[in-house]
Design an enzyme around this catalytic site. Sequence first.
Site, PDB file in Angstrom:
ATOM      1  N   ARG A   1       0.843  -1.205   0.000  1.00 42.51           N
ATOM      2  CA  ARG A   1       0.000   0.000   0.000  1.00 42.51           C
ATOM      3  C   ARG A   1       0.876   1.252   0.000  1.00 42.51           C
ATOM      4  O   ARG A   1       0.665   2.143  -0.799  1.00 42.51           O
ATOM      5  CB  ARG A   1      -0.980   0.004   1.175  1.00 42.51           C
ATOM      6  CG  ARG A   1      -1.991   1.145   1.015  1.00 42.51           C
ATOM      7  CD  ARG A   1      -2.902   1.374   2.213  1.00 42.51           C
ATOM      8  NE  ARG A   1      -3.621   0.212   2.616  1.00 42.51           N
ATOM      9  CZ  ARG A   1      -3.515  -0.335   3.829  1.00 42.51           C
ATOM     10  NH1 ARG A   1      -2.722   0.194   4.736  1.00 42.51           N
ATOM     11  NH2 ARG A   1      -4.213  -1.414   4.136  1.00 42.51           N
TER      12      ARG A   1
ATOM     13  N   ASP B   1       2.166  25.036  -2.158  1.00 41.03           N
ATOM     14  CA  ASP B   1       1.764  24.385  -3.404  1.00 41.03           C
ATOM     15  C   ASP B   1       2.606  25.023  -4.506  1.00 41.03           C
ATOM     16  O   ASP B   1       2.368  26.155  -4.912  1.00 41.03           O
ATOM     17  CB  ASP B   1       0.265  24.599  -3.648  1.00 41.03           C
ATOM     18  CG  ASP B   1      -0.221  23.923  -4.936  1.00 41.03           C
ATOM     19  OD1 ASP B   1       0.622  23.614  -5.793  1.00 41.03           O
ATOM     20  OD2 ASP B   1      -1.448  23.722  -5.080  1.00 41.03           O
TER      21      ASP B   1
END
Length: 383
Positions: free
Chosen positions: A52, A177
């Site tokens: 995962r 960002d």
Amino acid sequence: MDAKKMKPESIAAQALGWVDEATKAIAPPIHTATTYLRDVDNQYRSGRIYARDQNPTFDQAEAVLTALEGGHQTLLFASGMAAATAVFQALAPGDHVLAPKVMYWSLRNWLKNFATQWGLQIEFIDMDSPAAVKAAIQPGKTKMLWIETPANPLWTITDIAATCEIAHQAGALVAVDSTVGTPVLTQPLKLGADIVMHAATKYLNGHSDVIAGTLTARADSPYWQRIRSIRAQIGGVLGPFEAWLLTRGMRTLYPRVRTACVSAQRIAEYFENHPLVGEVMYPGLKSFAGHAVAAKQMQGGFGGMMSIRVKVGEAAAIATAANVQLWKRATSLGGVESLIEHRASVEGAGTPAPTDLLRLSVGIEDAGDLIADLESALKRAQL
Ligand SMILES: Cc1ncc(COP(=O)(O)O)c(C=O)c1O
């Protein structure tokens, strides 16, 4: 050659010079296994238990981006949104967060609609104004500042170093960002940010064929470990093929971004005083409000993103987007093909985009062709 001595262009082009020891292949394999063998004595010496969050296909993309950003570690996520929301999920109920009024609209909506329900106190401010940041920050209570620079869809520039200084004095972390800036132009961690986030869907992959997100930390910390646990436990992970494509995409990151910057600058200058265009919003223009700060923190260009305001108004703007032939009328950004969209139609209520605004993502086609196509579309939209 030692990666520490390589220029970023070499790191990216050769994906850190990695060669598969078993086969001598110079491109990495795609690992599809979901699970790994346990040793006979019940140990897991390979270091991998379950795929995962331990797929080896992630390793290379993560290592390349860590090197390009100059960080401690990178994590791949299933999308830019999965990466960005992990930053906020790792905070605690009651924490105060400062976010910009101008930012990627989907994340703004998530902060408004979901993060607040989880007990985060989100305050939207003019992040490009250090005075506004100082006025809003609450020492001891504000735990996170979210910066996007240049910010969608007006390309507002925030001074990363100055904002980090204010945040750190108040005991808050800063996440940036940097999707539009890319590591080619800006390295936020070197300017003091704690976390840098990318919608890797955009420039990092660069071919409009992968949805992916990344977070890179400047240093290890309990907060970063919580983000690691969130990825492992919530499971917003990338598929192995997408991780492999992302590594491949990053190999051409530098020439792609540099070409887009040169073309965007040329397009912005061409339309700046065009009779059919009211305003060109591009950090590379001297007339742009954030130009001086952008020049300080962006090296080698001002990115491939800009917006233009069509003089006659909304209907002419929408008609221009409908009339282009070379530009593609689609949302998203950062791919090799140039995109155009009427941003207010995408964002709906609450958008800071004026209704006459077209958002342009400049790709790597010939800049003259892009100018001719846009000019012809603008002219036909006036009829
Ligand atoms: C600046 C920016 N941040 C984050 C995102 C979200 O990325 P993703 O679409 O991969 O979830 C986008 C997507 O458009 C974006 O433009």
